[in-house]
Design an enzyme around this catalytic site. Structure first.
Site, mmCIF file in Angstrom:
data_model
loop_
_atom_site.group_PDB
_atom_site.id
_atom_site.type_symbol
_atom_site.label_atom_id
_atom_site.label_comp_id
_atom_site.label_asym_id
_atom_site.label_seq_id
_atom_site.Cartn_x
_atom_site.Cartn_y
_atom_site.Cartn_z
ATOM 1 N N THR A 40 0.744 -1.316 0.015
ATOM 2 C CA THR A 40 -0.004 0.005 0.057
ATOM 3 C C THR A 40 0.791 1.321 -0.078
ATOM 4 O O THR A 40 0.361 2.585 0.012
ATOM 5 C CB THR A 40 -0.892 0.039 1.167
ATOM 6 N N HIS A 45 8.091 -0.424 5.920
ATOM 7 C CA HIS A 45 8.097 0.471 7.062
ATOM 8 C C HIS A 45 8.463 -0.290 8.253
ATOM 9 O O HIS A 45 8.625 -1.544 8.080
ATOM 10 C CB HIS A 45 7.013 1.609 7.398
ATOM 11 N N HIS A 48 6.699 -3.541 9.022
ATOM 12 C CA HIS A 48 6.888 -4.679 8.261
ATOM 13 C C HIS A 48 8.470 -5.439 8.628
ATOM 14 O O HIS A 48 8.507 -6.655 8.387
ATOM 15 C CB HIS A 48 7.141 -4.298 6.569
ATOM 16 N N LYS A 82 -8.368 0.557 10.541
ATOM 17 C CA LYS A 82 -8.379 1.781 9.750
ATOM 18 C C LYS A 82 -9.720 2.225 10.300
ATOM 19 O O LYS A 82 -10.812 1.478 10.396
ATOM 20 C CB LYS A 82 -8.655 1.434 8.640
ATOM 21 N N ARG A 86 -9.912 2.774 3.199
ATOM 22 C CA ARG A 86 -8.687 3.170 2.309
ATOM 23 C C ARG A 86 -9.099 3.745 1.151
ATOM 24 O O ARG A 86 -10.098 3.200 0.115
ATOM 25 C CB ARG A 86 -8.230 1.866 2.307
ATOM 26 N N GLN A 171 -7.950 -13.319 2.446
ATOM 27 C CA GLN A 171 -6.509 -13.533 3.087
ATOM 28 C C GLN A 171 -6.901 -15.078 3.490
ATOM 29 O O GLN A 171 -5.940 -15.894 3.416
ATOM 30 C CB GLN A 171 -6.631 -12.656 4.192
ATOM 31 N N ASP A 192 -2.821 -7.678 14.996
ATOM 32 C CA ASP A 192 -4.076 -7.152 14.458
ATOM 33 C C ASP A 192 -4.535 -7.957 13.389
ATOM 34 O O ASP A 192 -5.785 -7.957 12.887
ATOM 35 C CB ASP A 192 -3.873 -5.769 13.815
ATOM 36 N N LYS A 227 1.460 3.563 18.009
ATOM 37 C CA LYS A 227 2.284 3.083 17.064
ATOM 38 C C LYS A 227 3.615 3.687 17.013
ATOM 39 O O LYS A 227 3.657 4.623 16.750
ATOM 40 C CB LYS A 227 1.582 2.809 15.594
ATOM 41 N N LYS A 230 6.533 6.135 13.648
ATOM 42 C CA LYS A 230 5.884 7.324 13.159
ATOM 43 C C LYS A 230 6.301 8.590 13.412
ATOM 44 O O LYS A 230 6.800 8.770 14.439
ATOM 45 C CB LYS A 230 4.273 7.218 13.476
ATOM 46 N N THR A 231 6.683 9.402 12.454
ATOM 47 C CA THR A 231 6.914 10.759 12.905
ATOM 48 C C THR A 231 6.082 11.806 11.988
ATOM 49 O O THR A 231 5.412 11.182 11.207
ATOM 50 C CB THR A 231 8.601 10.773 12.116
#
Length: 407
Positions: A40, A45, A48, A82, A86, A171, A192, A227, A230-231
């Site tokens: 996506t 990141h 992953h 989410k 999306r 899935q 999750d 999480k 993240k920045t």
RNA sequence: GGAGAGGUUCCCGAGUGGCCAAAGGGGGCAGACUGUAAAUCUGUUAUCUACGAUUUCGAUGGUUCGAAUCCAUCUCUCUCCA
């Protein structure tokens, strides 16, 4: 040491369908397992990365990973976690992202000699026919039960479209197919993904009367449950173009005290003995553990050279040891200077600001420095004399450094 | 298809004709304190050729001296009914 015990000891494991059985499998047999990654974005990141580390641990223990690229599932969109739907992505976008993923993954997993497999579920999902799929697979899913799944609950208020509702089936079908095709009997993923994973296990039992297993790993969150990775610019990316090795190193170097040990266990291959030693550190000594963490993680992602460069640069900048060399930098030509290149342009070029207004604000707040001299005029033009050794050091606050090299 | 409620700046969420570039919170950035930490406190947080100008409140048009606020159409989301 056995694979399962390693994961357990390092604190990866969150939930498992049958802990004893999985332990037995991972410790005593060669297992083919899979983890899915939906393309996506155009880079992996940190989230992953954690999954890839798990893969790597298991591969080293002799198990065979299947990295499943979710080229098909990304067309549908996972509603998990989410709050809103999306954005629907185009096929081209997804393909491009998938190719980026592929490149990055091979850094962490050994795909040579069939030691690991990479497949894209677009291969089979795109060919599904609606009616046969409904009759064959859809039949086994109870909507009543799906609605009670955690991953849909949060969406019951905000709304959930039918396309996303199908994600779980996709899935599950992946798992079934990978089991049939490759003998994959274990699916792993972030915590999750639990509902998606167990629904796959159920499907396999119903369709093929066979037992399969699922296990999830703790998400990389802070102690407050936020999480990590993240920045302000979004995620911390593994792609050096998106997050430089120096920034990547700095992210981990600046981690909260409370997270260091957890991160060492989850994100590095540092031995447990060594981690235990590091965990004894107190107060400012914890900085040593942070250095190890930052160095090790950067080493895995960007290689030893980049990691030690980042470390040297950091020590030079923050501890005044030696000369700062390897910070993020950019070449700049004399022509550009003569055309008029001001401080705001420089901040922009360094990626320190998103707009010139932001730059003006920063200068007013007195946190922009050139060669360690405060910049007070936001009309300041960058000129040759500011490059004493052919280099100019630009700083934003105490922590952000950038070097311009005159060419 | 019918009835109702909504879509506000990075996020949540106030605002129902001028005092609104838009309260408050979160997040981000910066400063103080520190250990390149946390907590706390302070400032800041649309853009630009900047004592001014431009664009922003789902979209488009309209009313008005003046609209996030009123009207029309469209669009998307939620709830209930079928």
């Amino acid at each position: 040491m056995n694979a399962y015990d390693i994961l357990k000891e390092r604190g990866f494991i969150a939930q498992a369908t049958d802990e004893e059985k999985i332990k037995d499998l991972l410790n005593n047999e060669k297992v083919i397992f899979y983890i899915g990654f939906d393309p996506t974005a155009d880079s992996l990141h940190v989230g992953h990365f954690l999954q890839l580390i798990v893969m790597s641990h298991l591969q080293k223990a002799g198990h065979k990973p299947i990295a499943l690229l979710g080229g098909g599932t990304a067309m549908v969109g996972d509603p998990t976690g989410k709050t809103d739907m999306r954005r629907i992505m185009t096929r081209e976008e997804i393909e491009h992202n998938a190719s980026c993923f592929k490149k990055q993954m091979s850094k962490f997993i050994d795909f040579t000699n069939d030691r690991a497999i990479m497949v894209d579920n677009y291969e089979w999902l795109s060919k599904l026919e609606y009616i046969p799929f409904l009759r064959d697979i859809g039949m086994h899913f109870s909507v009543n039960r799906m609605l009670t799944a955690e991953c849909f609950k949060s969406r019951m208020e905000k709304g959930l479209s039918f396309i996303e509702f199908n994600y779980m089936l996709m899935q599950s079908y992946d798992f079934l197919l990978l089991k049939r095709k490759y003998g994959c009997i274990l699916q792993l993923g972030g915590d999750d993904q639990w509902s998606n994973i167990i629904s796959g296990v159920d499907l396999i039992r119903r369709k093929d009367m066979e037992e399969s297993y699922g296990m999830t790993f703790n998400l990389l969150t802070t102690n407050e449950g936020k999480k990590m990775g993240k920045t302000e610019k979004g995620a911390v990316w593994l792609d050096e173009e998106k997050t430089s090795a120096f920034d990547f190193y700095q992210y981990w170097r600046n981690i909260d005290d409370a997270e260091v040990i957890k991160c060492l266990k989850l994100l590095t291959f540092v031995s447990m003995d060594e981690i235990t030693e590091l965990s004894k550190l107190k107060d400012e000594q914890i900085n040593r553990a942070k250095e190890v963490l930052a160095y090790e993680v950067t080493k895995i992602v960007h290689g030893q050279q980049k990691a030690s460069d980042a470390q040297d640069a950091s020590k030079a900048l923050f501890e005044n040891i030696g000369q700062a060399q390897n910070m993020p930098s950019k070449e700049i030509s004399v022509e550009i200077l003569t055309q008029g290149f001001d401080i705001l342009d420089a901040l922009l070029a360094a990626g320190f600001i998103q707009s010139k207004s932001e730059g003006r604000r920063l200068i007013q707040e007195k946190c922009v420095l050139i060669n360690n001299n405060l910049v007070e005029d936001f009309k300041l033009t960058i000129e040759n004399y500011m490059f004493p050794e052919g280099e100019m050091l630009l700083r934003k606050g105490k922590k952000k450094y950038f070097k311009f090299i005159l060419k």
